[in-house]
Design a protein around this motif. Structure first.
Motif, PDB file in Angstrom:
ATOM      1  N   GLN A   1       0.843  -1.202   0.000  1.00  0.00           N
ATOM      2  CA  GLN A   1       0.000   0.000   0.000  1.00  0.00           C
ATOM      3  C   GLN A   1       0.877   1.250   0.000  1.00  0.00           C
ATOM      4  N   LEU A   2       1.932   1.216   0.804  1.00  0.00           N
ATOM      5  CA  LEU A   2       2.866   2.351   0.832  1.00  0.00           C
ATOM      6  C   LEU A   2       3.542   2.508  -0.522  1.00  0.00           C
ATOM      7  N   SER A   3       3.965   1.371  -1.090  1.00  0.00           N
ATOM      8  CA  SER A   3       4.744   1.427  -2.334  1.00  0.00           C
ATOM      9  C   SER A   3       3.944   2.043  -3.471  1.00  0.00           C
ATOM     10  N   GLN A   4       2.615   1.892  -3.434  1.00  0.00           N
ATOM     11  CA  GLN A   4       1.793   2.406  -4.520  1.00  0.00           C
ATOM     12  C   GLN A   4       1.304   3.824  -4.251  1.00  0.00           C
ATOM     13  N   ASN A   5       1.624   4.337  -3.089  1.00  0.00           N
ATOM     14  CA  ASN A   5       1.094   5.661  -2.746  1.00  0.00           C
ATOM     15  C   ASN A   5       2.148   6.610  -2.190  1.00  0.00           C
ATOM     16  N   ALA A   6       3.418   6.234  -2.293  1.00  0.00           N
ATOM     17  CA  ALA A   6       4.459   7.047  -1.656  1.00  0.00           C
ATOM     18  C   ALA A   6       4.729   8.305  -2.470  1.00  0.00           C
ATOM     19  N   ALA A   7       4.933   9.415  -1.782  1.00  0.00           N
ATOM     20  CA  ALA A   7       5.354  10.652  -2.443  1.00  0.00           C
ATOM     21  C   ALA A   7       6.879  10.612  -2.575  1.00  0.00           C
ATOM     22  N   LEU A   8       7.392  11.159  -3.677  1.00  0.00           N
ATOM     23  CA  LEU A   8       8.832  11.100  -3.934  1.00  0.00           C
ATOM     24  C   LEU A   8       9.624  11.706  -2.778  1.00  0.00           C
ATOM     25  N   ALA A   9       9.096  12.787  -2.213  1.00  0.00           N
ATOM     26  CA  ALA A   9       9.815  13.495  -1.146  1.00  0.00           C
ATOM     27  C   ALA A   9       9.953  12.642   0.115  1.00  0.00           C
ATOM     28  N   GLU A  10       9.077  11.599   0.257  1.00  0.00           N
ATOM     29  CA  GLU A  10       9.133  10.751   1.457  1.00  0.00           C
ATOM     30  C   GLU A  10      10.224   9.684   1.359  1.00  0.00           C
ATOM     31  N   LEU A  11      10.750   9.467   0.149  1.00  0.00           N
ATOM     32  CA  LEU A  11      11.707   8.368  -0.047  1.00  0.00           C
ATOM     33  C   LEU A  11      13.108   8.791   0.371  1.00  0.00           C
ATOM     34  N   PRO A  12      13.965   7.826   0.744  1.00  0.00           N
ATOM     35  CA  PRO A  12      15.354   8.154   1.100  1.00  0.00           C
ATOM     36  C   PRO A  12      16.056   8.839  -0.070  1.00  0.00           C
ATOM     37  N   SER A  13      16.976   9.776   0.237  1.00  0.00           N
ATOM     38  CA  SER A  13      17.550  10.596  -0.840  1.00  0.00           C
ATOM     39  C   SER A  13      18.288   9.790  -1.929  1.00  0.00           C
ATOM     40  N   PRO A  14      19.000   8.684  -1.604  1.00  0.00           N
ATOM     41  CA  PRO A  14      19.628   7.941  -2.713  1.00  0.00           C
ATOM     42  C   PRO A  14      18.589   7.465  -3.728  1.00  0.00           C
ATOM     43  N   ILE A  15      17.394   7.060  -3.242  1.00  0.00           N
ATOM     44  CA  ILE A  15      16.362   6.573  -4.156  1.00  0.00           C
ATOM     45  C   ILE A  15      15.792   7.743  -4.954  1.00  0.00           C
ATOM     46  N   GLN A  16      15.664   8.907  -4.288  1.00  0.00           N
ATOM     47  CA  GLN A  16      15.201  10.109  -5.014  1.00  0.00           C
ATOM     48  C   GLN A  16      16.176  10.435  -6.144  1.00  0.00           C
ATOM     49  N   ASP A  17      17.488  10.371  -5.825  1.00  0.00           N
ATOM     50  CA  ASP A  17      18.520  10.667  -6.835  1.00  0.00           C
ATOM     51  C   ASP A  17      18.422   9.690  -8.002  1.00  0.00           C
ATOM     52  N   GLU A  18      18.252   8.404  -7.653  1.00  0.00           N
ATOM     53  CA  GLU A  18      18.139   7.365  -8.671  1.00  0.00           C
ATOM     54  C   GLU A  18      16.961   7.668  -9.597  1.00  0.00           C
ATOM     55  N   PHE A  19      15.853   8.087  -8.977  1.00  0.00           N
ATOM     56  CA  PHE A  19      14.652   8.380  -9.741  1.00  0.00           C
ATOM     57  C   PHE A  19      14.895   9.552 -10.697  1.00  0.00           C
ATOM     58  N   HIS A  20      15.535  10.616 -10.160  1.00  0.00           N
ATOM     59  CA  HIS A  20      15.790  11.790 -11.004  1.00  0.00           C
ATOM     60  C   HIS A  20      16.701  11.429 -12.165  1.00  0.00           C
ATOM     61  N   ALA A  21      17.725  10.600 -11.884  1.00  0.00           N
ATOM     62  CA  ALA A  21      18.652  10.188 -12.940  1.00  0.00           C
ATOM     63  C   ALA A  21      17.899   9.418 -14.015  1.00  0.00           C
ATOM     64  N   ALA A  22      17.023   8.469 -13.566  1.00  0.00           N
ATOM     65  CA  ALA A  22      16.261   7.658 -14.520  1.00  0.00           C
ATOM     66  C   ALA A  22      15.327   8.542 -15.331  1.00  0.00           C
TER      67      ALA A  22
END
Ligand code: HEC
Length: 225
Positions: free
Chosen positions: A183-204
């Motif tokens: 449930q969390l995985s399908q509704n998480a806001a990007l800002a709530e995720l750990p910064s390495p994952i945010q960086d990964e997302f931005h790179a992708a």
């Protein structure tokens, strides 16, 4: 003289003979009456017994009797409900990485065939015609107490049968915890995720955008021809 001696010697012997016979007979009788432990004077199950008013040898256990090893005092753990019968909203055990991983593995085995690996309700059995369940991450189910998921697995829900036989209690809780993770995985806001994952997302995202541009230019080039 000799004869008398013989005679007098034989007399006590002949008196003892019936006694000895009796002893042997007695011993034989005792052996004949031997009672083995497997053949005790006891009441067999379902045997008639007139000692009791209902004529049955077997007794009905008093109300509230619990077989050894079957005491299930902790209703939160065994039923997902508190003492008042309300569904619990906390796990009855510690939540850790190992529990979630176990839950993920069990979910993949027992639930994903219908509910899909993300819980979207598009599992293979559904694609082959079985009723499609609601996505496990929809708003209504996010608001359900965690005991609800345990309860559905334990007792079934509508067309879905109970999974109590296949999935032991501890694993049902592990799956319930993992449904929360889905449930969390399908509704998480990007800002709530750990910064390495945010960086990964931005790179992708950047990579996908530049690729998208490439495709766009190609299309434009193709149109010009
Ligand atoms: C054979 C397919 C199938 C499997 C396997 C299955 N389910 Fe279901 N499940 C369904 C269907 C279909 C429904 C909806 C039933 C209905 O509405 O009649 C449902 C409903 C549910 C609901 C209730 C959702 C609501 O709308 O309130 C939950 C929670 C749930 N399933 C969890 C699980 C879990 C956890 C497992 C694995 C242990 C599992 N299911 C295994 C088909 C399945």
């Amino acid at each position: 003289m000799i004869g008398k001696t013989l005679c007098s010697r034989s007399r006590p012997g002949s008196e003892r003979l019936p006694l000895m016979l009796l002893a042997v007979l007695g011993a034989l009788l005792t052996v004949g009456c031997r009672q083995d432990m497997h053949d005790q004077p006891k009441i067999e199950p379902y045997e008639v017994n007139n000692f009791f008013a209902d004529g049955m040898g077997s007794r009905i256990p008093p109300a509230g009797t619990i077989a050894r090893g079957w005491l299930r005092e902790d209703s939160a753990l065994w039923e997902g409900k508190d003492a008042a019968g309300e569904l619990v909203d906390t796990l009855p055990m510690a939540l850790d990485q190992a529990l979630l991983e176990r839950g993920q593995q069990r979910f993949e085995i027992y639930c994903s065939v219908c509910h899909g690996s993300t819980g979207d309700g598009q599992g293979m059995i559904v694609r082959r015609g079985f009723k499609q369940p609601s996505p496990l991450y929809e708003q209504r189910l996010q608001e359900m107490p965690v005991g609800y998921f345990f309860d559905v697995m334990t007792n079934g829900f509508g067309l879905m049968s109970s999974y109590a036989k296949q999935v032991p209690v501890q694993d049902r809780w592990a799956i319930a915890a993992y449904i929360r993770a889905l449930q969390l995985s399908q509704n998480a806001a990007l800002a709530e995720l750990p910064s390495p994952i945010q960086d990964e997302f931005h790179a992708a995202l950047t990579a996908a955008e530049s690729e998208g541009d490439g495709v766009h230019h190609d299309d434009a080039a193709a149109e010009h021809h």
